[in-house]
Design an enzyme around this catalytic site. Structure first.
Site, PDB file in Angstrom:
ATOM      1  N   TYR A 119     -14.376  -3.317   9.108  1.00 26.03           N
ATOM      2  CA  TYR A 119     -12.907  -2.430   9.410  1.00 26.03           C
ATOM      3  C   TYR A 119     -12.313  -2.769  10.679  1.00 26.03           C
ATOM      4  O   TYR A 119     -11.253  -3.210  10.567  1.00 26.03           O
ATOM      5  CB  TYR A 119     -13.317  -1.107   9.064  1.00 26.03           C
ATOM      6  CG  TYR A 119     -11.754  -0.250   8.947  1.00 26.03           C
ATOM      7  CD1 TYR A 119     -11.252  -0.213   7.881  1.00 26.03           C
ATOM      8  CD2 TYR A 119     -11.612   0.373  10.174  1.00 26.03           C
ATOM      9  CE1 TYR A 119      -9.680   0.289   7.880  1.00 26.03           C
ATOM     10  CE2 TYR A 119     -10.420   1.039  10.358  1.00 26.03           C
ATOM     11  CZ  TYR A 119      -9.618   0.957   9.153  1.00 26.03           C
ATOM     12  OH  TYR A 119      -8.287   1.689   9.099  1.00 26.03           O
TER      13      TYR A 119
ATOM     14  N   SER B  98      -4.902   0.041  14.120  1.00 21.84           N
ATOM     15  CA  SER B  98      -5.514   1.323  14.293  1.00 21.84           C
ATOM     16  C   SER B  98      -6.120   1.182  15.701  1.00 21.84           C
ATOM     17  O   SER B  98      -6.094   0.167  16.327  1.00 21.84           O
ATOM     18  CB  SER B  98      -6.618   1.311  13.412  1.00 21.84           C
ATOM     19  OG  SER B  98      -7.819   2.061  13.709  1.00 21.84           O
TER      20      SER B  98
ATOM     21  N   GLY C 211      -1.047   7.887   1.010  1.00 20.58           N
ATOM     22  CA  GLY C 211      -1.334   7.720   2.217  1.00 20.58           C
ATOM     23  C   GLY C 211      -0.055   7.419   3.342  1.00 20.58           C
ATOM     24  O   GLY C 211       1.285   7.802   3.111  1.00 20.58           O
ATOM     25  N   ILE C 212      -0.209   6.633   4.198  1.00 15.67           N
ATOM     26  CA  ILE C 212       0.851   6.467   5.073  1.00 15.67           C
ATOM     27  C   ILE C 212       1.902   5.751   4.596  1.00 15.67           C
ATOM     28  O   ILE C 212       2.941   5.933   4.614  1.00 15.67           O
ATOM     29  CB  ILE C 212       0.222   5.639   6.529  1.00 15.67           C
ATOM     30  CG1 ILE C 212      -0.993   6.458   6.979  1.00 15.67           C
ATOM     31  CG2 ILE C 212       1.203   5.058   7.436  1.00 15.67           C
ATOM     32  CD1 ILE C 212      -2.072   5.767   7.877  1.00 15.67           C
ATOM     33  N   GLY C 213       1.556   4.510   3.625  1.00 14.70           N
ATOM     34  CA  GLY C 213       2.565   3.805   3.014  1.00 14.70           C
ATOM     35  C   GLY C 213       3.469   4.664   2.322  1.00 14.70           C
ATOM     36  O   GLY C 213       4.731   4.290   2.411  1.00 14.70           O
TER      37      GLY C 213
ATOM     38  N   GLY D 235       0.767  -1.221  -0.260  1.00 13.51           N
ATOM     39  CA  GLY D 235       0.023  -0.083   0.024  1.00 13.51           C
ATOM     40  C   GLY D 235       0.944   1.078   0.008  1.00 13.51           C
ATOM     41  O   GLY D 235       0.750   2.197   0.792  1.00 13.51           O
ATOM     42  N   ALA D 236       1.953   1.131  -0.872  1.00 15.59           N
ATOM     43  CA  ALA D 236       3.029   2.490  -0.808  1.00 15.59           C
ATOM     44  C   ALA D 236       2.695   3.584  -1.853  1.00 15.59           C
ATOM     45  O   ALA D 236       3.595   4.136  -1.845  1.00 15.59           O
ATOM     46  CB  ALA D 236       4.239   1.442  -0.967  1.00 15.59           C
TER      47      ALA D 236
HETATM   48  N1  LIG Z   1      -5.981   7.320   7.748  1.00 11.13           N
HETATM   49  C1  LIG Z   1      -6.279   6.856   9.019  1.00 11.13           C
HETATM   50  O1  LIG Z   1      -6.815   7.658   9.673  1.00 11.13           O
HETATM   51  C2  LIG Z   1      -5.749   5.571   9.378  1.00 11.13           C
HETATM   52  C3  LIG Z   1      -5.956   5.098  10.771  1.00 11.13           C
HETATM   53  C4  LIG Z   1      -5.671   3.922  11.184  1.00 11.13           C
HETATM   54  C5  LIG Z   1      -5.204   3.194  10.330  1.00 11.13           C
HETATM   55  N2  LIG Z   1      -5.134   3.308   9.116  1.00 11.13           N
HETATM   56  C6  LIG Z   1      -4.587   2.352   8.373  1.00 11.13           C
HETATM   57  O2  LIG Z   1      -3.470   2.631   7.418  1.00 11.13           O
HETATM   58  C7  LIG Z   1      -3.250   1.902   6.355  1.00 11.13           C
HETATM   59  C8  LIG Z   1      -3.069   2.698   5.067  1.00 11.13           C
HETATM   60  O3  LIG Z   1      -4.194   3.534   4.899  1.00 11.13           O
HETATM   61  P1  LIG Z   1      -4.186   5.291   4.233  1.00 11.13           P
HETATM   62  O4  LIG Z   1      -4.828   5.838   5.253  1.00 11.13           O
HETATM   63  O5  LIG Z   1      -2.845   5.580   3.931  1.00 11.13           O
HETATM   64  O6  LIG Z   1      -4.977   4.989   3.237  1.00 11.13           O
HETATM   65  P2  LIG Z   1      -4.633   5.093   1.539  1.00 11.13           P
HETATM   66  O7  LIG Z   1      -4.031   6.454   1.099  1.00 11.13           O
HETATM   67  O8  LIG Z   1      -5.978   4.752   1.126  1.00 11.13           O
HETATM   68  O9  LIG Z   1      -3.556   3.782   1.290  1.00 11.13           O
HETATM   69  C9  LIG Z   1      -3.939   2.659   1.253  1.00 11.13           C
HETATM   70  C10 LIG Z   1      -3.011   1.986   0.275  1.00 11.13           C
HETATM   71  O10 LIG Z   1      -3.450   0.590   0.101  1.00 11.13           O
HETATM   72  C11 LIG Z   1      -3.518   0.270  -1.378  1.00 11.13           C
HETATM   73  N3  LIG Z   1      -4.297  -0.715  -1.658  1.00 11.13           N
HETATM   74  C12 LIG Z   1      -5.725  -0.597  -1.619  1.00 11.13           C
HETATM   75  N4  LIG Z   1      -6.306  -1.629  -2.159  1.00 11.13           N
HETATM   76  C13 LIG Z   1      -5.337  -2.516  -2.628  1.00 11.13           C
HETATM   77  C14 LIG Z   1      -5.248  -3.805  -3.205  1.00 11.13           C
HETATM   78  N5  LIG Z   1      -6.187  -4.488  -3.325  1.00 11.13           N
HETATM   79  N6  LIG Z   1      -4.038  -4.509  -3.401  1.00 11.13           N
HETATM   80  C15 LIG Z   1      -3.061  -3.659  -3.081  1.00 11.13           C
HETATM   81  N7  LIG Z   1      -3.135  -2.365  -2.401  1.00 11.13           N
HETATM   82  C16 LIG Z   1      -4.108  -1.925  -2.157  1.00 11.13           C
HETATM   83  C17 LIG Z   1      -3.661   1.550  -1.992  1.00 11.13           C
HETATM   84  O11 LIG Z   1      -3.641   1.560  -3.144  1.00 11.13           O
HETATM   85  P3  LIG Z   1      -4.578   2.490  -4.188  1.00 11.13           P
HETATM   86  O12 LIG Z   1      -4.465   3.893  -3.945  1.00 11.13           O
HETATM   87  O13 LIG Z   1      -3.980   2.169  -5.573  1.00 11.13           O
HETATM   88  O14 LIG Z   1      -5.759   1.863  -3.923  1.00 11.13           O
HETATM   89  C18 LIG Z   1      -2.915   2.682  -1.021  1.00 11.13           C
HETATM   90  O15 LIG Z   1      -1.669   2.494  -1.625  1.00 11.13           O
HETATM   91  C19 LIG Z   1      -4.456   1.112   6.126  1.00 11.13           C
HETATM   92  O16 LIG Z   1      -4.250  -0.156   6.470  1.00 11.13           O
HETATM   93  C20 LIG Z   1      -5.474   1.628   7.141  1.00 11.13           C
HETATM   94  O17 LIG Z   1      -6.327   0.729   7.531  1.00 11.13           O
HETATM   95  C21 LIG Z   1      -5.180   4.545   8.629  1.00 11.13           C
END
Ligand SMILES: NC(=O)c1ccc[n+]([C@@H]2O[C@H](COP(=O)([O-])OP(=O)(O)OC[C@H]3O[C@@H](n4cnc5c(N)ncnc54)[C@H](OP(=O)(O)O)[C@@H]3O)[C@@H](O)[C@H]2O)c1
Lengths: 244, 265
Positions: free
Chosen positions: A157, A132, A12-14, A8-9
């Site tokens: 979730y 989370s 966002g976070i990744g 997920g790089a």
């Molecule tokens: N944001 C928050 O407040 C928060 C809080 C707690 C935990 N988290 C966790 O943090 C992690 C990253 O989330 P984020 O907030 O950074 O959101 P994000 O920006 O949507 O990042 C998610 C990443 O996962 C990838 N991804 C989605 N579907 C996929 C698939 N089928 N196969 C491979 N990669 C896939 C996305 O790629 P695409 O863009 O190409 O889909 C994106 O690079 C998640 O596990 C989330 O549950 C987030």
């Protein structure tokens, strides 16, 4: 040079974790859902693997490719695997395997990838799960893990994130004596696109929560801390609790 | 209980296969996509430990279906339920569609469904047999910009109703499912989002449609239109003159279509 794989790089976070670890001198590899996704990322010298991690067939293929690459660049060793790819959904949706999508991506994908990369990690490697704080007050619905009886997207979730924490604990129970350590990271509330991609009511609610989130570079520091620290230090951190 | 599901690698087919697997039924799954079949086979075996046999097959080719049937006969299988999910959809004006692709909608949705239903009725468990046809809420109205698809669906509804009458005495029940939109693919998700309010109120929850379809089919029901609002629309479809319905649907669809095409990546 230590090798790190981040899923997920591409946003966002990744993406921020990838950026920071690359700057700190790690050899970084990213996993992206699509080929176009990697082009969005302006971090130099990233080795990209492309695969839709929701589908277990793809996880297996990506794992084969990563293992082959590790054989070439780092004698088959992986220093850290960061299972971060995640999604939020608005309704019950399934993967090709017939699994609920949030459970499949947020938990099963990381489980399978770790399992497939385990031999490469059992040399003092570490596994970081993006968890989370939303797991609090949630239990695993053992009789209906995919929640088909009464689907609530938020419950699904939260449960998937609880499973990530349990998985990290399970890895420590089984493999810490062989040198592997696993951590679950709570990134806090972060301003990313995660909820925008879901549509419907989840997207609507996220549009109010999102502006209160920190920049993704803030939680990235936590991942860097966990990668840089020597393991004994980490144990004390673990007792006091790492907060982002 | 042996159940055959066509289109089992697609969104609704998968959800129904999972539902049947969770009830402990043994499954014969077919679809045109061999990779998808392999995934769903593995997923269901892992979760529920039931027997799953898969056979990739293009149901529009009689010869391919014959090969599949020969396989079934070699294994000596008899079936208790057939769920006809395989079908294709197309959005857009009739003239924007490739000619043969347009014809294909009918050859799969209707002709191939007859082919497989005929074949499986010949291989049914004689005590009791259940057939499910997946029609659509679209069977209730003419639908401009989705004309071939919508026209293929009343065929199934009428055929099912007639077949049910013919086979009542032979302990065969026939149910027709008429769902509205469901989030079965990322594209479907986008289209639903583009319809805004209408998308929200007409969209059916995939997991409950899968469960209730199997429930109702086994209880001997004839028709299942999921969702109160959709039942209302179905009723309205019977009252409103067809040409008026077509005009209303056209206005709504052309707006929504413009919106979701703009959000296309
Ligand atoms: N944001 C928050 O407040 C928060 C809080 C707690 C935990 N988290 C966790 O943090 C992690 C990253 O989330 P984020 O907030 O950074 O959101 P994000 O920006 O949507 O990042 C998610 C990443 O996962 C990838 N991804 C989605 N579907 C996929 C698939 N089928 N196969 C491979 N990669 C896939 C996305 O790629 P695409 O863009 O190409 O889909 C994106 O690079 C998640 O596990 C989330 O549950 C987030």
């Amino acid at each position: 040079m230590k090798t790190v794989v981040v899923t997920g790089a591409t946003s966002g976070i990744g993406m921020e974790v990838l950026r920071l670890l690359s700057r700190e001198g790690y050899r970084v590899a990213g996993v992206s859902r699509t080929a176009e996704g990697c082009e969005r990322v302006d971090v130099p010298d990233v080795k990209w693997f492309v695969g839709d991690l929701m589908q277990q067939r793809e996880v297996n293929r990506v794992a084969d490719e990563i293992n082959a690459w590790l054989g070439e660049v780092s004698a088959g060793k992986l220093y850290a695997l960061i299972n971060n790819a995640g999604c939020a959904r608005n309704r019950y949706t399934t993967t090709e395997d017939g699994y609920e999508q949030q459970f499949a991506l947020n938990y099963l994908a990381g489980f399978l990838l770790t399992h497939r990369l385990l031999p490469a990690l059992l040399h003092g490697g570490r596994v970081l799960m993006t968890a989370s704080r939303s797991h609090m007050g949630i239990k695993v619905h053992w009789n209906d893990v995919m929640l088909r009886r009464r689907y609530n997207p938020l419950t699904a979730y939260k449960q998937s994130k609880l499973c990530d924490i349990l998985f990290a604990k399970g890895l420590n129970d089984r493999y810490s004596e062989e040198g592997l350590r696993a951590y679950a990271v709570d990134p806090g509330l972060v301003n990313t696109a995660i909820g925008d991609k879901s549509g419907g009511i989840v997207k609507f609610v996220w549009s109010f929560r999102k502006p209160h989130g920190t920049d993704a570079s803030v939680p990235a520091e936590t991942y860097s801390l966990l990668c840089n620290a020597k393991q004994p230090e980490l144990l004390s951190l673990r007792r006091t609790g790492v907060q982002s | 209980m042996n159940v055959m599901i066509t289109g089992a690698a697609g969104g609704l087919g998968r959800a129904i296969a999972v539902e049947c697997g969770s009830r402990g039924y043994d499954l014969f799954l077919t679809d045109i996509a061999p990779n998808g079949l392999e995934s769903i086979e593995l997923g269901i075996k892992r979760q529920f430990g039931v027997n799953v046999i898969t056979h990739a097959c293009d149901l529009t080719h009689a010869s391919a279906v014959d090969i599949m049937l020969a396989d079934i006969d070699r294994m000596g299988l008899a079936f208790d339920m057939l769920i006809n999910v395989a079908g294709i959809d197309f959005e857009g004006g009739f003239l924007t569609q490739d000619r043969e692709a347009s014809v294909k909608i009918i050859s799969l949705n209707d002709a191939a469904t007859l082919r497989i239903t005929h074949a499986m009725l010949g291989r049914r468990n004689k005590v009791r047999f259940t057939v499910v046809f997946v029609s659509s809420l679209a069977s209730m109205f003419p639908m401009p910009l989705k004309a071939e698809y919508a026209a293929s669906k009343p065929f199934l509804l009428d055929f099912a109703t007639a077949l049910r009458q013919e086979l009542k005495a032979d302990s065969v029940n026939v149910l027709t499912l008429c769902p509205a939109g469901m989030e079965t693919t990322p594209k479907a998700t986008k289209k639903i989002a583009a319809q805004g309010f209408w998308g929200d109120v007409t969209t059916n929850a995939l997991e409950s449609v899968a469960r209730r379809t199997v429930d109702r089919a086994l209880r001997g029901r004839t028709l299942y239109v999921p969702g109160v609002f959709n039942r209302l629309l179905a009723g309205l479809g019977r009252l409103v003159p067809r040409s008026l319905a077509a005009a209303v649907v056209y206005r709504r669809r052309s707006d929504a279509q413009r919106r979701w095409m703009n959000t296309e990546e």
